[in-house]
Motif scaffolding. Sequence first.
Motif, mmCIF file in Angstrom:
data_model
loop_
_atom_site.group_PDB
_atom_site.id
_atom_site.type_symbol
_atom_site.label_atom_id
_atom_site.label_comp_id
_atom_site.label_asym_id
_atom_site.label_seq_id
_atom_site.Cartn_x
_atom_site.Cartn_y
_atom_site.Cartn_z
ATOM 1 N N VAL A 1 1.032 -1.727 -0.625
ATOM 2 C CA VAL A 1 -0.412 -0.165 0.071
ATOM 3 C C VAL A 1 0.825 1.357 0.052
ATOM 4 C CG1 VAL A 1 -1.664 1.224 1.016
ATOM 5 C CG2 VAL A 1 -1.837 -1.441 1.353
ATOM 6 N N PHE A 2 1.602 1.004 0.763
ATOM 7 C CA PHE A 2 2.820 2.442 0.786
ATOM 8 C C PHE A 2 3.248 2.496 -0.807
ATOM 9 C CE2 PHE A 2 6.626 4.472 1.015
ATOM 10 C CZ PHE A 2 6.818 4.990 1.813
ATOM 11 N N MET A 3 3.438 1.663 -1.100
ATOM 12 C CA MET A 3 4.557 1.723 -2.668
ATOM 13 C C MET A 3 3.154 2.442 -3.847
ATOM 14 S SD MET A 3 7.041 1.516 -2.382
ATOM 15 C CE MET A 3 7.616 1.776 -4.608
ATOM 16 N N SER A 4 2.018 1.646 -3.397
ATOM 17 C CA SER A 4 0.653 1.713 -4.570
ATOM 18 C C SER A 4 0.126 3.000 -3.877
ATOM 19 C CB SER A 4 -0.188 0.839 -4.800
ATOM 20 O OG SER A 4 -0.546 0.249 -3.797
ATOM 21 N N ALA A 5 -0.124 3.729 -2.744
ATOM 22 C CA ALA A 5 -0.687 4.689 -3.144
ATOM 23 C C ALA A 5 -1.051 5.562 -3.674
ATOM 24 C CB ALA A 5 -1.430 4.663 -1.486
ATOM 25 N N SER A 6 -2.242 6.654 -3.576
ATOM 26 C CA SER A 6 -1.819 8.125 -4.211
ATOM 27 C C SER A 6 -2.617 9.382 -3.425
ATOM 28 C CB SER A 6 -2.660 8.187 -5.751
ATOM 29 O OG SER A 6 -4.593 7.039 -4.901
ATOM 30 N N GLU A 7 -3.222 8.923 -2.826
ATOM 31 C CA GLU A 7 -3.937 9.490 -1.850
ATOM 32 C C GLU A 7 -2.695 9.963 -0.374
ATOM 33 O OE1 GLU A 7 -7.264 8.493 -0.741
ATOM 34 O OE2 GLU A 7 -8.304 8.179 -2.541
ATOM 35 N N ASP A 8 -2.289 10.900 -0.342
ATOM 36 C CA ASP A 8 -1.445 11.816 0.639
ATOM 37 C C ASP A 8 -2.571 11.028 2.054
ATOM 38 O OD1 ASP A 8 -0.168 12.496 -1.400
ATOM 39 O OD2 ASP A 8 -0.397 14.854 -1.101
ATOM 40 N N VAL A 9 -3.387 10.927 1.904
ATOM 41 C CA VAL A 9 -3.918 10.530 4.131
ATOM 42 C C VAL A 9 -3.481 9.416 3.720
ATOM 43 C CG1 VAL A 9 -6.328 9.243 2.912
ATOM 44 C CG2 VAL A 9 -6.154 10.439 4.896
ATOM 45 N N VAL A 10 -3.628 8.782 2.892
ATOM 46 C CA VAL A 10 -2.807 6.734 3.502
ATOM 47 C C VAL A 10 -1.667 7.014 4.267
ATOM 48 C CG1 VAL A 10 -2.681 4.625 2.365
ATOM 49 C CG2 VAL A 10 -4.465 6.068 1.356
ATOM 50 N N PHE A 11 -0.593 7.875 4.009
ATOM 51 C CA PHE A 11 0.948 7.431 4.127
ATOM 52 C C PHE A 11 0.827 7.937 5.807
ATOM 53 C CE2 PHE A 11 0.500 8.617 -0.790
ATOM 54 C CZ PHE A 11 2.049 7.518 -0.729
ATOM 55 N N PRO A 12 0.431 8.879 5.853
ATOM 56 C CA PRO A 12 0.145 9.168 7.440
ATOM 57 C C PRO A 12 0.353 7.696 8.606
ATOM 58 C CG PRO A 12 -0.027 10.825 6.827
ATOM 59 C CD PRO A 12 -0.915 10.154 5.793
#
Length: 1412
Positions: A705-716
Amino acid sequence: MQLLSAAITHCRFEASDSAADETVLLQILKLMEGILSGPGGDLLGDESVCEMMETGLSMCCQVRLSALLRRSAEMSMSSMCQVVFQRLKTLEVEAGDNIEAMDAESRDSPNPLKLEPSVNGSSVVPTSNEGEENPTSKVDGKDGSQVATEERHVSTSMDLPRKNGESIPQRASASAVDLSQPAGGTTEEVVSIKPYGLPSIRELFRVLVDLLQPHTKQHGDEMKVMALRIIDVALEVAGPSIARHPSLAMLAKDDLCRHLFQLVRSENMTLLNGSLRVAGTLLHTCRGVLKLQQELFLSYLVACLHPRVEIPPEPGIDPALYEGIPDAPKLVRPTTSSSSSGRSTPVPVKDRQKLGMEGGSRKPDAREAMVESIGALSRIPSYLVELFVNYDCEVDRADLCEDMIGLLARNAFPDAATWSTTNVPALCLDALLGYIQFVADRLDNRPKLDGYPDQKRLQEQRARKKIVIRGASRFNEHPKSGIAFLASQGIIDDPDNVHSVASFLRGTTRISKAVLGDFLSKKAHDQLLRAFMDLFDFNGKRVDEALRELLNSFRLPGEAPLIERIVEVFSEKYCSGATPEGIAGKDAVHVLAYAIIILNTDQHNPSVKDEKRMKQADFAKNLRGVNGGGDFDPAYLQQIYDSIRNNEIILPEEHNTARAFDYAWEELLLKTKDAGDLMLCDTNIFDADMFQGTWRPIVATLSYVFMSASEDVVFPRINTGFLQCAQIAARYGVTEALDQIIYRLSLMSTIALDRPWNTSLNTKVQRGKGSVMVSELAVKLGGNFRAKLATYVLFHNVVHGNVQEIRTGWKYIVQIWLNLFANSLISPSLSRQLQLEPIPLQTPTHVVDRADKPADGGFIQSFFSTISSYTADDPPEPSEEELEYTLTTVDCIINCHIEDLLADATQMPPRATKDLTLALLEQLPQDSSPLVPTVKLERPAAPPKMNGQRQGSRGPAYDPSLLYVLELITVLAIRDDENFAAVGELVADAIQNIVRNAVNIHSMVLARAVFYLLLLLQKSADQDQSFVRAPVVLHMISSFSQPRLERAATLVLKGVSICIKESGSLRNEILNTPDFWSMIERIHALPAVSANVFNLLKAVVEDRALAVTGDNYEFVIGLLNSFANAGGAAAASQQHRESNGRRQQSQEHNPPKESEEIQRGQEAVYLVYQLTTRVPTLIEQSHLERNEAWITYWSPIFSCLRMQCENPHRAIRRRAFSCLQGALQSAELASTDHQEWTAIFAEVLFPLIERLLKPEVYQADPAGMSETRVAVAKLLCKIFLHYLVTLAEWDGMLETWYKILELMERLMGSGQGHGMEEEISESLKNILYFMKSDGYLVPPSSSSAEAKDTSNMWHETWKRVDRFLPGMRKEIFSESPPQSKARPRQSTEKEAKRPPPPPPASAAEDPQHASA
């Protein structure tokens, strides 16, 4: 209140208008709700409550009523049910600890309540014999209702008002009251009514549950949805209370779960959502009594939701990042073989999901609903812990915790949206993060141990479970191999004991029943089959019942002989006890059992037409005369026939019928008692084992998910997940998880590459007072948001604070360190701990000063700059974007606090230090390969070039990264004694390999490597370790070529000085090793180290521990002599400069200050003199012969001092003369026991005068050499006179005397002037006076015997003296000797043993005064 309730529920009115009727009904609902919810509601009796609930349910189920009224009725029912079920809490308080007694009392009531809602005269709760929709299954010959509750399937009928005006028939009831009768008109005594309680609640709950029957046609989906909503309210209000009341709990465990788990297969989304909601609420509130039911439900959800689809490759995402996602859930039972015996009716696997025990293809919306249900359960903080303890840690249960985590992890991948909905990945990710959050929140909780199973026992059970699963898998492939494996692991006590093997096969659910049947039926396993059969108890059971029980444990094989063998053993077992009545013997049972198997196939084989199926008469006819020659009782055969016809002997997992589900459900209920209740776990003591078994899919999912996420809200959220996983892993010692987190974050950071980064284009950009190194790594990292974030998360969140728990993860951290260091992104910070200068960083191949250029030169200037760089073959200047990326990278690395991490790493305990050390050692080159470091530079270090000019290089490239590794492992090794014991030998071996391969190592790396090795040598000596030996290390160093040794000299000498600083075995070993002195001799003349070498020598000579020994004696004197010579050479150069300067300056100026070389030369001479005090001891310790000992120890001193007496520098020469004089007068020098000391004349004094007479020596210092000649001549005379008495007994005395006269004659003729002649004449006169007075020189005219013996000496003496002093004879023999020329006295014994004092300053300055 009772009368009012009766009036409402039994009121009659004429139906006129449907709208008006519904208005009245609505008012009735509101009134019932008000009565029950009001203050007087507690006064109602059980019958009143049942009638009110019956009326409300009838309205809810009446289809002809409007949807609005039905919905209002449902809402009212929900409200009333909430009040009714809340009553359970009050009842619990009243009952105290006697809840079971209260429950039993209510069940045993003589007038049980019956709640019978109806529609148009038909009950909505059908009886069990109403049609064949849901026949009651039987287990072991008993009706299934005996296993379930006694209240199941009981109902009557009741009518609601019809539109044609017909009234509802009044049911006889204790609460039926005629409101027209006056209140006091009766003479009957009012009966006391008890407030409603458990009976009415249980009846209401039963009716609501019965409305959920999935196979009753009278119940539409809308009615079921309504019942689900009301039940959900009841469970939310009183779920825990329901679980505590046995009768209510039985309804929940049996009927409610049975219906719910079949309703979840519905394709109606409303019904599915409702059933999932109720199932979730039921498990949330009552799961403590639903252990096996929960397993069945969750297993179905997992089977439905876990896709058997490979994760599609994603560009830019390394597959290694998501390793650990399970391909499929773990199975409790093995996959059934597709082969059929012909005795059962198996169906394809793809259809078995209808059983509710296997999943299948569900629609996307259904999948989303199931995922939401799982997500709701996972939000219970202790839910997954309970799954782990109650299922994963029990041998015969499914691994539900692992399967749930695997399910959530797999569906959190973006491709899950292709078979579900776009909401599913986010829901699953939320559930996973919530699970990690709960575990992290419990980290600091105090462990609760009371009431929970022992952790060690659970770990043993879990280990046993894994072995059983592996063994069962092997058994299903090859039975004998599986049994052997299980026996080797201790699961089966004795593989040769058939009872032990049979006990295991009977007790596990993981063995394939088809494979087991084939295995048992073989002739070779007859004893095992009999032992297996002995595990059954057939007493009191009909043959068909016993056979049904047996065939539930395995599937009959397909071959008739094999079936025959099983039936034969079964017959013997059935008749082994008392023969049942009506059975002749085992032969009769044998035939009857075989006939039952044939009947079962005939009745249930879908290929047989109904008209051709066997009838009861045919069955009885086939068995005529087989019962001991007679017939079986017809009633007995009728019972068997009916049982087989109505209930097929089946394996439930192979069928998809409702009967198969009922059969499997009854089996589950039978196992419930043995399984026990589910343990609720409000503790953190199991979190470590649970996390150990579930971290892999979680970490894999976070990485993907870290490598494929496209929304900034996911990273935190992902970053928090990584942080919490690292904290959990570190706290519980799950080091593999922590290492994998580090590995995956390292991959995502893009810094930890196996190949080295290209540094050939590294450019240093200067701007004002600051500068930054622009490199490929810095630019790429700065332009990659995910890589920067991964780097920050790795160091700031994961590694920081957890360094002691890292194992293999150090490999990737070290790779990142080295890459950053090689590109000047981190600075060396450990050198100061070793008292060294920082490791020189990479020198850029190009330097750009942006201050010299305008801020904006425009496109033309940029274009010509690029063309100019290209034509000059220089790297292009960094663009502003590249510079910005580099600055961003620098900020990122600063925020990672890597230097703090290094400080923490150097303070780790020995075990953790060893892991880091091993990772660092992996970065070093191996012996068998060329020495090319893992992180190497493209070009050797060189001074920076401006304007891009190229520089060539020769020799090995300088690699600061290699130095970084060596320095760090050295710091780790020598930090303390424990660390050195753990890693000292590893580090020493590695650095020795580097030093041995000196030809392939840059000189700077080699120099520091030698220093590190010497530090290890010193630490090894302190610890009394032998893996680093001084002779070996010194031999390696002395084997260096001269250029390499010279470049390493400073650090080599510094390391050696540390090793010999303290007295001890190491110091003695080094100082007595020839390689050490050979090395010192090769480097002592280097200006950079000469002062340090001299100080080392001085410390050795002046050491009170007697560091100078016979092994290093000559080396020490030789080096001191070299330093004295160096002082003379420096003096010659200085004198040459002074002579040139005198041409322009006057002689009155102060003389220039002496150089350090001259000062060391003077000190060196005196140090040689000091060694004379050690000579007697050395001679005594050597055990050499006198002659050899004198040559070994005295000769080197005199040789050195003799040489320095002709040193070009006057001060050194004077100091050497004074020391020589003192040495020659040493009390230990001369002795009457030996004559070796007489060599001081032939080997010291005579050669010295001869050398002083040579012109080339004289020209070295014409002004001062004359004085030296006079002083040496006087010294010669003095020494001869001093030892004359002893020399008189020596055979060579005359030759020595004649040689003295010869040298005096030569000195007189050297042309040094009147001063020398006077001094020599005076000295010689003293000798002659003494010889005359003591009778050594007597004229031949004397008649004494001594004169005759010395006549020859007389003539030869005066023959020589008269040549250069013709008046000396007359002067001596005509005058008395002067008073001042007294005979020199011999030293006392005490003075002889006293060490010679240092020569006075005046003696050092004036050789003539000293000799006087």
